[in-house]
Structure formats: structure tokens, C-alpha cells
Write an enzyme that holds these catalytic residues in place. Structure first.
Site, PDB file in Angstrom:
ATOM      1  N   ARG A  54     -61.714 -42.214  -8.149  1.00 40.94           N
ATOM      2  CA  ARG A  54     -60.538 -42.264  -7.648  1.00 40.94           C
ATOM      3  C   ARG A  54     -60.115 -43.841  -7.941  1.00 40.94           C
ATOM      4  NH1 ARG A  54     -61.370 -45.554  -4.453  1.00 40.94           N
ATOM      5  NH2 ARG A  54     -59.299 -46.061  -4.031  1.00 40.94           N
ATOM      6  N   GLY A  55     -58.835 -44.089  -7.732  1.00 36.58           N
ATOM      7  CA  GLY A  55     -58.584 -45.692  -8.198  1.00 36.58           C
ATOM      8  C   GLY A  55     -58.097 -45.595  -9.484  1.00 36.58           C
ATOM      9  N   ALA A  56     -56.834 -46.307  -9.570  1.00 31.66           N
ATOM     10  CA  ALA A  56     -56.272 -46.195 -10.920  1.00 31.66           C
ATOM     11  C   ALA A  56     -57.021 -46.660 -12.158  1.00 31.66           C
ATOM     12  CB  ALA A  56     -54.968 -47.320 -10.956  1.00 31.66           C
ATOM     13  N   ARG A  97     -53.734 -36.060 -11.869  1.00 28.65           N
ATOM     14  CA  ARG A  97     -53.035 -37.048 -10.695  1.00 28.65           C
ATOM     15  C   ARG A  97     -51.905 -37.636 -11.658  1.00 28.65           C
ATOM     16  NH1 ARG A  97     -56.328 -40.468  -6.846  1.00 28.65           N
ATOM     17  NH2 ARG A  97     -54.612 -39.962  -5.565  1.00 28.65           N
ATOM     18  N   GLN A 204     -59.671 -44.006   2.672  1.00 22.52           N
ATOM     19  CA  GLN A 204     -60.348 -44.962   1.748  1.00 22.52           C
ATOM     20  C   GLN A 204     -60.602 -46.406   2.402  1.00 22.52           C
ATOM     21  OE1 GLN A 204     -57.682 -43.117   1.366  1.00 22.52           O
ATOM     22  NE2 GLN A 204     -57.274 -42.299  -0.706  1.00 22.52           N
ATOM     23  N   ASP A 245     -51.097 -48.714  -8.407  1.00 27.00           N
ATOM     24  CA  ASP A 245     -51.333 -47.646  -9.413  1.00 27.00           C
ATOM     25  C   ASP A 245     -50.154 -47.575 -10.502  1.00 27.00           C
ATOM     26  OD1 ASP A 245     -52.561 -46.741  -6.520  1.00 27.00           O
ATOM     27  OD2 ASP A 245     -53.326 -45.347  -8.224  1.00 27.00           O
ATOM     28  N   ASN A 255     -48.567 -48.017  -4.658  1.00 27.56           N
ATOM     29  CA  ASN A 255     -50.003 -48.005  -4.238  1.00 27.56           C
ATOM     30  C   ASN A 255     -50.117 -46.973  -3.111  1.00 27.56           C
ATOM     31  OD1 ASN A 255     -52.502 -49.306  -4.763  1.00 27.56           O
ATOM     32  ND2 ASN A 255     -51.970 -50.186  -2.568  1.00 27.56           N
ATOM     33  N   LYS A 256     -51.091 -46.854  -2.701  1.00 25.34           N
ATOM     34  CA  LYS A 256     -51.494 -45.973  -1.530  1.00 25.34           C
ATOM     35  C   LYS A 256     -50.424 -45.903  -0.654  1.00 25.34           C
ATOM     36  CE  LYS A 256     -54.011 -43.511  -1.618  1.00 25.34           C
ATOM     37  NZ  LYS A 256     -53.645 -42.103  -1.914  1.00 25.34           N
TER      38      LYS A 256
HETATM   39  O1  MRU Z   1     -55.602 -42.127  -3.813  1.00 27.90           O
HETATM   40  P1  MRU Z   1     -56.341 -43.201  -4.536  1.00 27.90           P
HETATM   41  O2  MRU Z   1     -57.506 -43.420  -3.635  1.00 27.90           O
HETATM   42  O3  MRU Z   1     -56.803 -42.951  -5.776  1.00 27.90           O
HETATM   43  O4  MRU Z   1     -55.409 -44.391  -4.282  1.00 27.90           O
HETATM   44  C1  MRU Z   1     -55.893 -45.593  -5.032  1.00 27.90           C
HETATM   45  C2  MRU Z   1     -55.033 -47.051  -4.474  1.00 27.90           C
HETATM   46  O5  MRU Z   1     -54.011 -46.649  -4.039  1.00 27.90           O
HETATM   47  C3  MRU Z   1     -55.655 -48.150  -5.250  1.00 27.90           C
HETATM   48  O6  MRU Z   1     -55.042 -49.404  -4.469  1.00 27.90           O
HETATM   49  C4  MRU Z   1     -55.096 -48.292  -6.576  1.00 27.90           C
HETATM   50  O7  MRU Z   1     -55.487 -47.139  -7.419  1.00 27.90           O
HETATM   51  C5  MRU Z   1     -55.582 -49.528  -7.334  1.00 27.90           C
HETATM   52  S1  MRU Z   1     -57.369 -49.377  -7.537  1.00 27.90           S
HETATM   53  C6  MRU Z   1     -57.822 -50.765  -8.284  1.00 27.90           C
END
Ligand code: MRU
Length: 360
Positions: A54-56, A97, A204, A245, A255-256
């Protein structure tokens, strides 16, 4: 480049002889550091969807390695067949996603590579696709380091930093985005004190951010999401650092879920709110945040996940958007590997968005 904090921990890598993408299963952290091999489109889709990776930026790298592994496994020497396999697999992986633009951007970049080498024999095309996927990973690592340098220039030694979700090593190829200035600060003796929002519903912040910062010896204090206002009011926070994201052309940043609430609090308490991410996260095709697709997830993540027993009445209605959009007017600066943009963001973001991205 080596990351002194994580010599032994690779979020995503390619196992070339095995023909697999190898990921650190983030759903098992912090309890277990378990690696999983992904070989089929279904395995890769599921790993992304279930947030094993996970994470963009990390899902972009996974998709790039993944499309290479899947197309190579499918084999064949006819270019049209290869293209058909590629497009079918890419559309499937992209559906895992929707919010992080890095996923579709990485697949698009891999497709451009495929088309650019259409006249080569299949063996040559495999090499090119693998090299392109490795380049995406390498460029992400370089971008993170540069984001860290720019981000660090905004912070004072000893500052209290609040962050939401996880935008660190685990979400990227090396230093992370929002956490990169903290790693560089640690190398240089800045002595930051970090407050990590736990980040309901999938934790997270609790499971990943506190784990990776502690592993690096950085002072981190875990708080529930609803404690951020108190912690800010007590003067413990001098800056908020978050990842992103997808950044719209006007600077609205997805973002999250919960990030926009933190931005509102930061504005109230007069604390700078910084969004950090690579330029690959800018989507010039989204004029504002209203065009950013927001992923909706399983209600069970709210009612059951991470609880020892269900914590809500059966059949209660649940709303579970995975992301929210912070309006650009709440953002003090957007930090990318190309520099620091201040409002209005439009000109800088236009200059920084990837060539060919707008109007595709
Ligand atoms: O649902 P996730 O855990 O993939 O969400 C991740 C985030 O919101 C991060 O802040 C974002 O992807 C940036 S990662 C460098």
C-alpha cells in the site's frame, strides 16, 4: 543509493529468476515481517486491494513489476498478442484501487515502453519492460530523498511533527515522502518529536508509521485520531507532514481519510500543513479535488477489523471512504522532488506534471 535505516527491509522487489513480485505483507505488521511472492494478476490485484502492499508510490512500483511478470509468464512472440495481454492485465490491475494515480500512471508508462519497442524481438521487449519497472522504482527512491531535503528545509531542529496514515519507507521505495524529512533529520541530529495519528479504520499510523519510525530510532508518540486537536492546542506540534495519493491541478490533495480534518485543525491552531509527494502524484487531468475518485471500502473495516470482537450493531449503516480531499486553501505548501510550491499552486503543478499526462 542505500537507506541506512532499512538495509534489510524491502517493501517491493522483483525476484527475477523466480518471475515474481516480492512484497513485505503490511497487513502482518508490526507483529511479523513476512514476505509474499506474487506471480499472477489475481495475486497482485488482491495484494493491492487488501493493502498487503500500500501507499501510492509502492502500489505504482508493484503494478510496474507486476505487469512485467504477468506478461512474461503469458509468453508468446506475436506483438499484437502481447499487447492484448498487456492491456487486459493493466486494466485489471488498475481496477484494484482507484484513488492513487501512481497505479495507473505506472501502467501507462509501462505501456508507452512496450509500444516504443514494438519492433524488437520478444526477449528484447521483456528486458525493456523490466528495465522500465526498475527505473520507476529507482526514480521513486531518488524523488523521496529529494522530497526529504526540501521538506527538511522547512523544519526547525527539535520541532514537534504530526503525521497521518503512513507515507514512509513502507509506502515507497526508500525514505518515504512525508516521513523522508524525518529520516534525514535523524541522520543530521535534528531531534524531532513525532506524533503519529493511529489512522482509523486500518491503523496505518499505529501499525506502520510508529513501527518504522521506532525501528529507525526516531522519537514517536502514537495518538488516537481524535487527540490531534488537544495535542496541537498544547503547543506540541510545529508542523504537519502528510503524503498524498493524487494532487489535482489546483493543488487539492487526496490522502488517507482524516487528512482534511487534520488540515482544518492545523489552520485553526496556526500550524503549517505540508503535503509531500512525488510529481508522479500530480494529475493534471483532475482540475480540482472534486474529480478525484474516492475509494469506498468494506464496512467490516469499520465494524470489526482490528477489534477482538465486532464493535457495532449488526446491520448498522456504515460509510467507509478510504480517502478525503484537502482543499488547496488549507495547504501551506506542496513539496515534491522538484521543489516547494506555495499557493496559488496551479503554475508550479502544471510545470511539474508529467509530460503527456494532461489531456491523455
Ligand atoms: O490506503 P493506503 O494505506 O494505501 O493510504 C496511503 C496514504 O494515504 C498515503 O499517505 C499516501 O499513499 C502517500 S504514500 C507516500
Amino acid at each position: 543509493m542505500t537507506n541506512e535505516f532499512f538495509p534489510d527491509l524491502r517493501t517491493v522487489r522483483l525476484d527475477e529468476p523466480g518471475g515474481a513480485v516480492v512484497i513485505l505483507d503490511q497487513t502482518r505488521l508490526p507483529g511479523e515481517e513476512t514476505y509474499v511472492e506474487l506471480r499472477t494478476p489475481e495475486q497482485i490485484w488482491e495484494a493491492i486491494r487488501e493493502l498487503k502492499v500500500r501507499g501510492a508510490p509502492a502500489i505504482g512500483v508493484t503494478a510496474a513489476y507486476g505487469i512485467y511478470v504477468c506478461c512474461r509468464r503469458a509468453g508468446g512472440s506475436c506483438f499484437d498478442d502481447l499487447c492484448e495481454t498487456f492491456d487486459r492485465t493493466a486494466a485489471y490491475l488498475a481496477s484494484s484501487r482507484p484513488t492513487a494515480v501512481n497505479l495507473s500512471a505506472a501502467l501507462e508508462r509501462m505501456r508507452n515502453c512496450l509500444l516504443a519497442h514494438r519492433d524488437e524481438p520478444a526477449a528484447g521487449i521483456w528486458d525493456r519492460l523490466r528495465d522500465e519497472a526498475e527505473a520507476i522504482r529507482r526514480e521513486d527512491a531518488t524523488a523521496c530523498r529529494q522530497i526529504g531535503e526540501y521538506g527538511l528545509s522547512l523544519l526547525e531542529p527539535g520541532a514537534g511533527i504530526l503525521t497521518h496514515c503512513n507515507a514512509g519507507h513502507l509506502a515507497t521505495s526508500e525514505y518515504g515522502t512525508a516521513l523522508a524529512p524525518l529520516y534525514l533529520g535523524q541522520e543530521r541530529g535534528y531531534g524531532f518529536r513525532v506524533y503519529a495519528d493511529e489512522t482509523r479504520p486500518l491503523l496505518q499510523g499505529a501499525r506502520l508509521t510508529s513501527y518504522e519510525l521506532m525501528r529507525a530510532g526516531i522519537d514517536v508518540t502514537l495518538i488516537c485520531d481524535n487527540m490531534a486537536s488537544l495535542v496541537m492546542s498544547e503547543g506540541r506540534v510545529q508542523a504537519v507532514l502528510v503524503g498524498c495519493d493524487r494532487i489535482a491541478a489546483n493543488g487539492d490533495a487526496a490522502n488517507k481519510i482524516g487528512t482534511s480534518g487534520v488540515a482544518v485543525l492545523a489552520r485553526h491552531y496556526g500550524i503549517p500543513f505540508y503535503v509531500l509527494g512525488p510529481t508522479s502524484t500530480i494529475d493534471a487531468d483532475c482540475p480540482t479535488g472534486a474529480s478525484i475518485p474516492i475509494e469506498q471500502r468494506d464496512p467490516a473495516e469499520v465494524t470489526e477489523a482490528h477489534y477482538a470482537q465486532r464493535m457495532a450493531p449488526r446491520n448498522v449503516k456504515v460509510y467507509n471512504p478510504a480517502f478525503d480531499v484537502t482543499p488547496c486553501d488549507l495547504i501551506t505548501a506542496i513539496v515534491t522532488e522538484r521543489g516547494i510550491a506555495r499557493p496559488p499552486f496551479d503554475d508550479a503543478l502544471r510545470a511539474w506534471s508529467l509530460p503527456g499526462r494532461a489531456g491523455r
